[in-house]
Design a protein around this motif. Structure first.
Motif, PDB file in Angstrom:
ATOM      1  N   THR A  35     134.816  34.227  92.624  1.00 59.54           N
ATOM      2  CA  THR A  35     134.873  34.145  91.149  1.00 59.54           C
ATOM      3  C   THR A  35     134.003  33.034  90.583  1.00 59.54           C
ATOM      4  OG1 THR A  35     136.830  32.716  91.272  1.00 59.54           O
ATOM      5  CG2 THR A  35     137.213  35.082  91.096  1.00 59.54           C
TER       6      THR A  35
ATOM      7  N   ARG B  88     132.127  33.789  87.555  1.00 59.20           N
ATOM      8  CA  ARG B  88     132.934  34.267  86.427  1.00 59.20           C
ATOM      9  C   ARG B  88     133.873  33.149  85.973  1.00 59.20           C
ATOM     10  NH1 ARG B  88     134.661  40.112  89.084  1.00 59.20           N
ATOM     11  NH2 ARG B  88     132.542  40.960  89.248  1.00 59.20           N
TER      12      ARG B  88
ATOM     13  N   TYR C 143     137.603  33.577  84.742  1.00 56.98           N
ATOM     14  CA  TYR C 143     138.662  33.807  85.724  1.00 56.98           C
ATOM     15  C   TYR C 143     139.110  32.492  86.363  1.00 56.98           C
ATOM     16  CZ  TYR C 143     137.553  38.787  85.390  1.00 56.98           C
ATOM     17  OH  TYR C 143     137.346  40.071  84.931  1.00 56.98           O
TER      18      TYR C 143
END
Length: 350
Positions: free
Chosen positions: A244, A247, A250
């Motif tokens: 992650t 991202r 997240y």
């Protein structure tokens, strides 16, 4: 190992309980520790089992020997875990069935000591809740772990209280494992003992130095090999974080969830009185640290066959629950029978 009786030191008036303090130090620790030991000696039978070098032992004995039972660990009870060696020696010398076991950095007050001993009237093992005071940065960091544990169940403190007769029937507990508190808890449970973990029984703990804190990171992560499910979760954190990494939303959501979970643990059972608000924000730091140290601990198991401890290597963090249940099935039946008789007697009196 044998639990032979020996001549007991005179017990001062106070609680019908024994306090066991296993100790080892390369330099004398008189001073604040002496004040606490004197305080204990006025309330309970205090036993200090001292594995320090001879010159340090002698200085401790000069300071404490007239106040408490100050002895070296008994050689015939020797085991890989030095703390357990001290506890087993103290149990042999204990004059009372109700026993409080505590590390040398634990500091009970009157309220906590009275309550933990009273809880042994209806339980065979009591697991209090430690908190650090004072609270340097590394103690606040480690408090993040405490709060996460409190959110889901209870933390593992540096002190336990136990009924000695349960351990008499199990011939003590295994001293060749790393996670000695978990081993003691599992042994009492396997022997049919009643366990209690009051989240509002707060007992102060003096924080270690920052250097000692860092030296324990991998060793404490190694403890979780005794709980494979939890170890699997901790091992999964680092790969998930890597996946992650691109991202950020997240990652931020995960951090927010950790802080919220820790805050829930902080608010349970009046925890806000002893855990400052900023310690909840330490939870993600502790999770990140454990995510790395879990892999280092696994590497120690694969490469070294265990983790370094007191100049040696310990392979097993704790004995599996199923093995302890098989080993202590007879003790569990005896404990169940005794509990039934006590309850029936209480019912007749009622």
């Amino acid at each position: 190992m044998g639990w032979r009786r020996v001549t007991q030191p005179q017990v001062r008036r106070g609680l019908a309980a024994t306090y066991i303090l296993p100790l080892r130090s390369e330099t004398p620790v008189v001073g604040e520790v002496s004040g606490y030991i004197r305080w204990l000696a006025d309330r309970v039978q205090a036993i200090v089992v001292d594995g320090s070098p001879p010159d340090v032992f002698d200085e401790h004995h000069a300071a404490w020997g007239k106040r408490v039972c100050h002895v070296p660990p008994h050689r015939d009870l020797a085991c890989a875990n030095g703390k357990v060696h001290g506890v087993l020696t103290g149990l042999r010398l204990a004059a009372h069935d109700r026993v409080v076991i505590a590390d040398d950095d634990v500091r009970y007050d009157d309220v906590g000591l009275l309550r933990v001993v009273a809880l042994l009237d209806d339980h065979d093992l009591v697991r209090p809740q430690n908190y650090f005071d004072p609270l340097p940065w590394h103690a606040a960091w480690d408090t993040g772990r405490t709060l996460l544990n409190r959110a889901f169940a209870a933390d593992y403190p540096g002190t336990l209280a136990v009924r000695r007769h349960v351990l008499d029937r199990t011939d003590g507990y295994n001293g060749d494992v790393l996670f000695e508190n978990l081993e003691l808890i599992r042994t009492v449970a396997a022997a049919g003992g009643r366990l209690c973990a009051p989240l509002d029984l707060y007992v102060r703990r003096i924080p270690p130095t920052a250097g000692h804190f860092w030296s324990q990171r991998v060793r404490q992560a190694y403890d979780e090999l005794a709980r494979p499910g939890r170890m699997a979760v901790e091992l999964s954190v680092f790969p998930l974080a890597a996946v992650t990494a691109g991202r950020p939303r997240y990652l931020l959501a995960a951090v927010a969830a950790m802080v919220a979970t820790a805050e829930f643990g902080r608010r349970r059972a009046g925890g806000t009185d002893v855990f400052p608000a900023h310690t909840s924000w330490a939870a993600p730091l502790w999770v990140a640290e454990r995510a790395i140290c879990a892999w280092l601990a696994l590497g120690n198991r694969i490469v070294r066959g265990g983790v370094r401890y007191a100049g040696g290597v310990l392979r097993y963090p704790a004995t599996p629950v199923a093995e302890l249940r098989r080993r202590h099935a007879g003790a569990a039946k005896t404990q169940s029978h005794l509990r039934f008789r006590r309850e029936m007697g209480a019912a007749r009196l009622g």
